[in-house]
Write an enzyme that holds these catalytic residues in place. Structure first.
Site, short mmCIF file in Angstrom:
data_model
loop_
_atom_site.label_atom_id
_atom_site.label_comp_id
_atom_site.label_asym_id
_atom_site.label_seq_id
_atom_site.Cartn_x
_atom_site.Cartn_y
_atom_site.Cartn_z
N ASP A 179 0.84 -1.19 0.00
CA ASP A 179 0.00 0.00 0.00
C ASP A 179 0.89 1.24 0.00
O ASP A 179 2.02 1.21 0.48
CB ASP A 179 -0.88 0.02 1.25
CG ASP A 179 -1.75 -1.22 1.38
OD1 ASP A 179 -2.43 -1.55 0.39
OD2 ASP A 179 -1.73 -1.86 2.45
N ASP B 17 -2.22 -2.59 -4.68
CA ASP B 17 -3.06 -2.91 -3.54
C ASP B 17 -3.76 -1.61 -3.12
O ASP B 17 -4.35 -0.95 -3.95
CB ASP B 17 -2.22 -3.53 -2.42
CG ASP B 17 -3.08 -4.29 -1.40
OD1 ASP B 17 -4.31 -4.37 -1.58
OD2 ASP B 17 -2.52 -4.81 -0.43
N ARG C 110 -13.99 0.95 -2.13
CA ARG C 110 -13.33 1.20 -0.85
C ARG C 110 -12.96 2.66 -0.64
O ARG C 110 -11.80 3.01 -0.54
CB ARG C 110 -12.08 0.32 -0.70
CG ARG C 110 -12.34 -1.16 -0.76
CD ARG C 110 -11.07 -1.95 -0.53
NE ARG C 110 -11.30 -3.39 -0.71
CZ ARG C 110 -10.36 -4.33 -0.60
NH1 ARG C 110 -9.12 -3.96 -0.32
NH2 ARG C 110 -10.65 -5.60 -0.78
N ASP D 131 -4.41 2.42 3.88
CA ASP D 131 -5.14 1.46 4.70
C ASP D 131 -4.89 1.76 6.17
O ASP D 131 -3.75 2.04 6.58
CB ASP D 131 -4.71 0.03 4.38
CG ASP D 131 -5.33 -0.50 3.09
OD1 ASP D 131 -6.10 0.25 2.45
OD2 ASP D 131 -5.06 -1.65 2.72
#
Length: 423
Positions: free
Chosen positions: A203, A242, A299, A246
């Site tokens: 990430d 990815d 997301r 996060d």
């Protein structure tokens, strides 16, 4: 306290380290009181109190890594000047001796390997070793009491992964972060209902078990490597991305403000596992405000467990992009989403802005879609009754700066969110 109209409220701390009255030093600025969950308790000050010997200006990835390592948890300010590249030597520099991608494809072609058994064998071992080499090179640990800021309008990080892991009090501002490319994705023949899929790591930013983190006025993007440019192998897209940001594993008190998230698929997880109740229950308190999300597939964010406050964000879905959903409603989440603006093209219903993964109530009020007040939950439940959502998150945010009219959000956020636009 200097309150800047239309921007995040700021406190400018001037210490005896060379900052002059009236000058602007982003490294000395701290999160204002009441600006989201990261202002809870002692608030978020990052490295604003750093002594002169712990203020660094870096122009290469090696210098950046050294600055992060120097001085332990003493307050530090790292100023990134220009775009620094974590993968400047290319993917081949990480490849283990003997790794051959064409041989990998031949060995694990479903017509040879099938779709019932996880991979094993020499080429998979060599791929794993290559991936380990890359991970060691591009992942960096951000220590406690650190501020990382971009200098000017065009500074940031290409292909690196910032790991904010197990620490407190970190600020990231004014950076352009191009999402890391996984040079060695793994083929999983059993994924996607046993049709196989490529799975990637890394990430752009990971907040892992950390507290008091402020992520402000950054641009997060796939940049030179949009998913549309990725090739296909074994009949599936060779996925090399990815997440962008996060927030996972018991992280708490995070404010994400005035950022631009662009051209990405799986953008932001808040809580990464349904089985993480022991670490995540009562935590994952995150505020998202005045961010712009454009060409984002899904997301934005997907939430588990956390009390997430999302207000005054602008979500832009363009006509030809792939689009799944905006808010993902996951296990024991309590999303409070109000005063946001959505710009949706013809053929994309407001019902799709919400996606139910597990039963969890949410509040979604005073949101506007294409300039019109829209009850997102009611529209979703009417059009997708098999995923009916409950209204009422059971809590109300108190840590908010000025809440702008959602009618004004598109112009305001589009002109002021992202790197190079700190005002």
């Amino acid at each position: 306290m200097a309150v800047l109209a239309g921007c995040t409220a700021l406190v400018l701390t001037v210490t005896g380290t060379g900052a002059q009255a009236g000058s602007r030093d982003l490294g000395r600025e701290v999160l204002a009181a009441h600006d989201g969950w990261a202002s809870e308790g002692a608030g978020t000050t990052g490295g604003s109190a750093a002594h002169a010997e712990h203020v660094y200006t870096v122009t290469t990835w090696a210098e950046f890594r050294q600055a992060l390592a120097d001085g332990g948890d003493a307050p530090k300010i790292i100023k990134v000047k220009g775009m620094i590249d974590a993968v400047s030597e290319g993917c081949d520099a990480f490849a283990a001796d003997g790794y051959d991608f064409q041989q990998y494809l031949a060995d694990y072609d479903p017509q040879v390997w099938g779709n019932d058994t996880p991979l094993s064998g020499e080429q998979e071992d060599l791929r794993d070793a290559s991936a380990d080499n890359q991970g060691k090179a591009i992942k960096v640990s951000v220590p406690a009491n650190t501020t990382i800021v971009g200098v000017g309008k065009n500074s940031g990080i290409l292909g690196g992964s910032l790991q904010i892991k197990g620490v407190d009090n970190v600020i990231l501002r004014n950076l352009t972060v191009e999402a890391p490319i996984d040079c060695f994705p793994q083929w999983d023949p059993t994924d996607d209902n046993k049709t196989g899929a490529w799975n990637s790591e890394y990430d752009g930013v990971v907040v892992y078990g950390s507290t008091h983190v402020w992520i402000d006025h950054n641009t997060f993007t796939d940049g030179r490597y949009p998913d549309s440019s990725l090739p296909s192998y074994l009949g599936k897209t060779y996925q090399q991305h990815d997440g962008l940001v996060d927030i996972v594993r018991g992280s708490n008190y995070v404010t994400v403000s005035w950022n631009s998230f662009e051209d990405h698929d799986k953008t932001m997880l808040i809580g990464n596992s349904d089985s993480a109740a022991a670490t995540d229950t009562g935590k994952l308190k995150v505020t998202l405000h005045h961010n712009r999300f454009e060409d984002i597939v899904e997301r934005a964010p997907r939430v588990r467990f956390g009390q997430v406050d999302s207000y005054n964000n602008h979500f832009v879905v363009t006509e030809d992009q792939s689009y799944g959903y905006t808010f993902g409603i996951g296990i024991e989440s309590r999303l409070y989403a109000t005063h946001n603006a959505f710009s949706l093209p013809k053929g994309v219903s407001a019902a799709r802005t919400l996606k139910k993964w597990k039963e969890a109530p949410l509040t979604a009020e005073n949101n506007y879609v294409n300039g019109k007040l829209t009850d997102l939950i009611a529209v979703h439940n009417a059009e997708i009754p098999e995923e009916s959502l409950q209204s009422g998150a059971g809590w109300k945010p108190t840590l908010r700066t000025r809440v702008d009219s959602p009618r004004a959000v598109p112009w305001l956020v589009d002109h002021r969110a992202g790197a190079g636009r700190v005002c």
